[in-house]
Design an enzyme around this catalytic site. Structure first.
Site, mmCIF file in Angstrom:
data_model
loop_
_atom_site.group_PDB
_atom_site.id
_atom_site.type_symbol
_atom_site.label_atom_id
_atom_site.label_comp_id
_atom_site.label_asym_id
_atom_site.label_seq_id
_atom_site.Cartn_x
_atom_site.Cartn_y
_atom_site.Cartn_z
ATOM 1 N N LYS A 36 0.836 -1.201 0.000
ATOM 2 C CA LYS A 36 0.000 0.000 0.000
ATOM 3 C C LYS A 36 0.874 1.256 0.000
ATOM 4 C CE LYS A 36 -3.747 -2.342 2.454
ATOM 5 N NZ LYS A 36 -4.114 -3.047 1.303
ATOM 6 N N CYS A 37 1.853 1.263 -0.863
ATOM 7 C CA CYS A 37 2.859 2.330 -0.923
ATOM 8 C C CYS A 37 2.797 2.991 -2.302
ATOM 9 C CB CYS A 37 4.235 1.695 -0.687
ATOM 10 S SG CYS A 37 5.649 2.773 -0.918
ATOM 11 N N GLY A 38 3.222 4.228 -2.371
ATOM 12 C CA GLY A 38 3.296 4.907 -3.660
ATOM 13 C C GLY A 38 4.244 4.226 -4.631
#
Length: 163
Positions: A36-38
């Site tokens: 759930k990271c850029g």
């Protein structure tokens, strides 16, 4: 402190012990990952590198980590399902670990010691920090999260060509 990654062991995402001795003679890219990271889209390029160079001796190992913005909250099963469903990941994924602090995995303590970050920083700054290791277990360099895996391709090729 160990001189080689070959002395380490870690649990893979399926709960089995993995002995890094199995990596002897291979070029290795170790990455702390998060779902759930850029930078999560980097899974795609990591998988492309894996498919393109695995037969030539490249091993990519992803270590899920929830230390940065709680961007990897899921269980091992949830992480595996996410990676398979969204990126068809076939490179090795390990169990979730910590990469900083007193409870950091011993491998990451070693990696940070051998390849400090900018201005000698020993800590991992964010998800998708990458460590490139040559065939004799020498840590070549640490790459920052924002550097895309595709930008490592020339370096990986040159290490693979060194027999």
């Amino acid at each position: 402190m160990a001189d080689s990654i070959y002395t380490f062991k870690a649990q893979d995402i399926h709960g089995k012990e993995f002995d890094f001795e199995e990596l002897r003679g291979k070029v290795v890219l170790i990455v702390n990952t998060a779902s759930k990271c850029g930078f999560t889209g980097q899974y795609r390029e990591l998988e492309e590198l894996h498919k393109k160079y695995h037969a030539d001796g490249l091993e990519i190992i992803g270590f899920p980590c929830n230390q940065f913005g709680h961007q990897e909250p899921g269980s091992e099963q949830e992480i595996l399902e996410f990676c398979n469903l969204n990126y068809d990941v076939s490179f090795k994924l390990m169990s979730k670990i910590e990469v900083n602090g007193n409870t950091a995995h011993p491998l990451y303590k070693h990696l940070k010691q051998k390849a400090p970050g900018i201005l000698g920083s020993k800590g991992i700054k964010w998800n998708f920090t990458k460590f490139l290791i040559n065939r004799d277990s020498t840590i070549i360099t640490r790459y920052p999260p924002q550097l895309k895996p595709s930008e490592l391709e020339i370096g990986i090729q040159s290490l693979l060509n060194m027999k």
